[in-house]
Design an enzyme around this catalytic site. Structure first.
Site, PDB file in Angstrom:
ATOM      1  N   SER A  28       0.831  -1.207   0.000  1.00 48.64           N
ATOM      2  CA  SER A  28       0.000   0.000   0.000  1.00 48.64           C
ATOM      3  C   SER A  28       0.866   1.258   0.000  1.00 48.64           C
ATOM      4  CB  SER A  28      -0.909   0.024   1.223  1.00 48.64           C
ATOM      5  OG  SER A  28      -1.782  -1.078   1.226  1.00 48.64           O
TER       6      SER A  28
HETATM    7  N1  SAH Z   1      -1.018  -4.522   3.772  1.00 50.94           N
HETATM    8  C1  SAH Z   1      -0.354  -5.004   2.582  1.00 50.94           C
HETATM    9  C2  SAH Z   1      -1.260  -4.855   1.385  1.00 50.94           C
HETATM   10  C3  SAH Z   1      -1.030  -5.952   0.415  1.00 50.94           C
HETATM   11  S1  SAH Z   1      -2.174  -5.988  -0.928  1.00 50.94           S
HETATM   12  C4  SAH Z   1       0.948  -4.266   2.340  1.00 50.94           C
HETATM   13  O1  SAH Z   1       1.054  -3.081   2.695  1.00 50.94           O
HETATM   14  O2  SAH Z   1       1.863  -4.851   1.773  1.00 50.94           O
HETATM   15  C5  SAH Z   1      -3.519  -6.914  -0.256  1.00 50.94           C
HETATM   16  C6  SAH Z   1      -3.215  -8.347   0.137  1.00 50.94           C
HETATM   17  O3  SAH Z   1      -4.468  -8.934   0.488  1.00 50.94           O
HETATM   18  C7  SAH Z   1      -2.621  -9.207  -0.961  1.00 50.94           C
HETATM   19  O4  SAH Z   1      -1.413  -9.745  -0.516  1.00 50.94           O
HETATM   20  C8  SAH Z   1      -3.675 -10.296  -1.188  1.00 50.94           C
HETATM   21  O5  SAH Z   1      -3.126 -11.574  -1.490  1.00 50.94           O
HETATM   22  C9  SAH Z   1      -4.385 -10.318   0.163  1.00 50.94           C
HETATM   23  N2  SAH Z   1      -5.746 -10.868   0.141  1.00 50.94           N
HETATM   24  C10 SAH Z   1      -6.721 -10.736  -0.799  1.00 50.94           C
HETATM   25  N3  SAH Z   1      -7.835 -11.421  -0.432  1.00 50.94           N
HETATM   26  C11 SAH Z   1      -7.558 -12.005   0.774  1.00 50.94           C
HETATM   27  C12 SAH Z   1      -8.290 -12.846   1.649  1.00 50.94           C
HETATM   28  N4  SAH Z   1      -9.533 -13.266   1.388  1.00 50.94           N
HETATM   29  N5  SAH Z   1      -7.695 -13.252   2.797  1.00 50.94           N
HETATM   30  C13 SAH Z   1      -6.421 -12.867   3.108  1.00 50.94           C
HETATM   31  N6  SAH Z   1      -5.670 -12.084   2.301  1.00 50.94           N
HETATM   32  C14 SAH Z   1      -6.225 -11.652   1.142  1.00 50.94           C
END
Ligand code: SAH
Length: 205
Positions: A51
Site C-alpha cells: 500500500s
Molecule cells: N497490507 C499489505 C497490502 C497488500 S495488498 C501491504 O502493505 O503490503 C492486499 C493483500 O491482500 C494481498 O497480498 C492479497 O493476497 C491479500 N488478500 C486478498 N484477499 C484475501 C483474503 N480473502 N484473505 C487474506 N488475504 C487476502
C-alpha cells in the site's frame, strides 16, 4: 517521506512516529527499494501491491487504536502495514491467502523482530478462535463487508475496510451494539486496492 505526510496535517503523531520507525525499503524487492520512500503503491510478488504510505497512514489513523489493543489485519502482503501496527504498540494478528507472500512476510517480520502472529488463511473467515478483536483492518478491496468479521469485532470496536469493486470506498464501521442498526458506518472517499478474493492460493516458489 514522514515529513511529507506530516505536512499534510491530517495524520496524528502516534501513526507517523510508528511509520518513522519502520524501514519500508526492507518490505520491497531490492530492484524497487530505491522508491521505498516515495508516496507510491508498488508491486510485490503474486501480482499484489504494497500500500501507498499515505494510505497506510490513513487506514491506521481511522482505526483510532490504543496501545495493547488486539488487531486483526486481512491482507498481510509485504507485511509493511503489519509492521506499522506493531510499531504502534498493538497486538497484531494478520492473515494472507497467498502462500508465497505469507512465507515471505512471516519470515521478514520475525527477522525484523515484529511480534505479529501470521496466518495463512482466508480473511473472509477471519480468526474466530482468536476473536473478539478491538480493531479490524482490511487492506484489500472487499465487494461487501464480511459478516464473519463483523461478528469477530468487539462491541465498541472499529473496522476499517475498503468496500467496492474495482474502485472502493474507504469505510469505517463502529460496532456500537450487537444489532445491525447499532453499526455507525462512515465513508471517507474513493480508493483502489487489489481485490479481496476467497480461498487460498498456492504458487510454486
Ligand atoms: N497490507 C499489505 C497490502 C497488500 S495488498 C501491504 O502493505 O503490503 C492486499 C493483500 O491482500 C494481498 O497480498 C492479497 O493476497 C491479500 N488478500 C486478498 N484477499 C484475501 C483474503 N480473502 N484473505 C487474506 N488475504 C487476502
Amino acid at each position: 517521506m514522514i515529513n511529507q505526510l506530516r505536512g499534510k496535517g491530517v495524520f496524528g503523531d502516534a501513526v507517523l512516529d510508528a511509520m518513522a520507525k519502520v524501514p519500508r525499503h526492507l518490505f520491497l524487492e531490492t530492484a524497487l527499494d530505491y522508491m521505498a520512500y516515495e508516496d507510491k503503491a508498488l508491486p510485490i510478488k503474486c501480482g499484489q501491491t504494497i500500500s501507498q504510505p499515505s494510505t497506510v497512514a490513513f487506514q491506521s489513523e481511522l482505526l483510532d487504536a490504543k496501545p495493547d489493543m488486539k488487531v486483526l489485519e486481512v491482507g498481510t502482503g509485504s507485511g509493511y502495514q503489519t509492521a506499522v501496527l506493531c510499531a504502534m504498540g498493538l497486538r497484531v494478528f494478520t492473515i494472507e491467502r497467498q502462500k508465497e507472500l505469507f512465507d515471505i512476510s512471516k519470515a521478514r517480520l520475525s527477522a525484523l523482530r515484529y511480534r505479529a502472529k501470521c496466518f495463512l488463511g482466508d480473511g473472509y473467515a477471519g480468526l474466530p478462535e482468536y476473536s473478539p478483536f478491538d480493531r479490524i483492518i482490511i487492506t484489500c478491496g472487499a465487494p461487501e463487508v464480511p459478516q464473519a468479521l463483523l461478528d469477530q469485532l468487539k462491541t465498541g470496536g472499529v473496522m476499517v475496510i475498503p468496500v467496492g469493486g474495482t474502485r472502493q470506498e474507504m469505510t469505517r464501521i463502529e460496532k456500537r451494539g450487537p444489532a445491525p442498526s447499532d453499526l455507525l458506518i462512515q465513508h471517507f472517499g474513493d480508493c483502489t486496492f487489489v481485490p479481496m478474493v476467497k480461498k487460498l492460493a498456492y504458487r510454486a516458489l
